[in-house]
Design a protein around this motif. Sequence first.
Motif, PDB file in Angstrom:
ATOM      1  N   SER A 153      83.656 -36.179  -8.417  1.00  0.00           N
ATOM      2  CA  SER A 153      84.514 -36.705  -7.668  1.00  0.00           C
ATOM      3  C   SER A 153      85.518 -37.564  -8.272  1.00  0.00           C
ATOM      4  CB  SER A 153      84.340 -37.147  -6.058  1.00  0.00           C
ATOM      5  OG  SER A 153      83.639 -36.148  -5.424  1.00  0.00           O
TER       6      SER A 153
ATOM      7  N   TYR B   2      89.449 -37.128 -10.082  1.00  0.00           N
ATOM      8  CA  TYR B   2      89.918 -38.096  -8.855  1.00  0.00           C
ATOM      9  C   TYR B   2      91.296 -37.530  -8.163  1.00  0.00           C
ATOM     10  CZ  TYR B   2      92.433 -41.769  -6.343  1.00  0.00           C
ATOM     11  OH  TYR B   2      93.186 -42.161  -5.175  1.00  0.00           O
TER      12      TYR B   2
ATOM     13  N   SER C  64      85.930 -32.959  -2.215  1.00  0.00           N
ATOM     14  CA  SER C  64      86.461 -34.411  -1.995  1.00  0.00           C
ATOM     15  C   SER C  64      87.672 -34.044  -1.285  1.00  0.00           C
ATOM     16  CB  SER C  64      86.629 -34.843  -3.529  1.00  0.00           C
ATOM     17  OG  SER C  64      87.573 -34.168  -4.610  1.00  0.00           O
TER      18      SER C  64
ATOM     19  N   THR D 130      90.921 -36.488  -1.551  1.00  0.00           N
ATOM     20  CA  THR D 130      91.552 -37.734  -2.338  1.00  0.00           C
ATOM     21  C   THR D 130      92.813 -38.234  -1.638  1.00  0.00           C
ATOM     22  OG1 THR D 130      92.989 -36.292  -3.526  1.00  0.00           O
ATOM     23  CG2 THR D 130      90.729 -36.390  -4.527  1.00  0.00           C
TER      24      THR D 130
ATOM     25  N   TYR E  66      86.351 -47.121  -7.162  1.00  0.00           N
ATOM     26  CA  TYR E  66      86.705 -46.085  -5.898  1.00  0.00           C
ATOM     27  C   TYR E  66      85.756 -46.291  -5.128  1.00  0.00           C
ATOM     28  CZ  TYR E  66      89.301 -43.610  -9.606  1.00  0.00           C
ATOM     29  OH  TYR E  66      90.179 -43.188 -10.585  1.00  0.00           O
TER      30      TYR E  66
END
Length: 173
Positions: free
Chosen positions: A20, A24, A88, A90, A145
Motif C-alpha cells: 500500500s 501509495y 487500499s 487512498t 503514512y
Amino acid sequence: MKKFSCILKKDAFLTMVLASVEIYKKEAIGYLIGYKTNKLFIVEHAIPFQTAKRGFVWAEIPEKRLERVKELAERFNTYFEIIGDFHSHTQLGSSAGLPEPSGEDIASMERNKVYLILAINECGEECVKWHNTKNLTLKGSIKGYVIEIGAFRLLKEYKFVKIPVYASFATGI
Ligand SMILES: [Zn+2]
C-alpha cells in the motif's frame, strides 16, 4: 450468531502494508491466503498484484495469474486457500481514504470470505503506534503514512459486517 474475527500473521501484515505504501497513489490489491475456523480468519500470506492500476476491477485479473496464486497457496500448505482479498483506499485530494467498503466493494463480496480495506493517508511527522481502535480497526503509521485496516465479511446479499482485526506482530499484544 458467531462473532468472527480476523488474525493477520506477520508476513501477510507486512506484505499488505508495504504494498500500500509502495504504490501509495494507486490502489494496492491482492489475495489473502490462509485458513478459516468457525470463528476466525487466519491470514498467513498476502499476494499483491503490483500491476494494479487505479480503478482496477477484479475481473481484469487474468485467469492465468489467478491459477498461479492458487498453485502458490497449495505450495505453502495444503490447508491454505484463498480466504479473501485486500485493497487500499487512498487519499484523494483533501478527502481522506477511509477503511469502509464502497458500494462496488460490497457488490463484489462473497460469503465465507474476509475482505480487508487499508485506508492510507499522509500523516507527515505525526506518528501513530500500531493499536486496535474502538472502531474494530487496526491503526498505525509507517514512513509518513497512517494506515487503518478494516475487516469485513458478507452475511447475506448486500449485508456486510465489520469484524475485529488483530496483528499481534505489530501491536505487541
Ligand atoms: Zn474499495
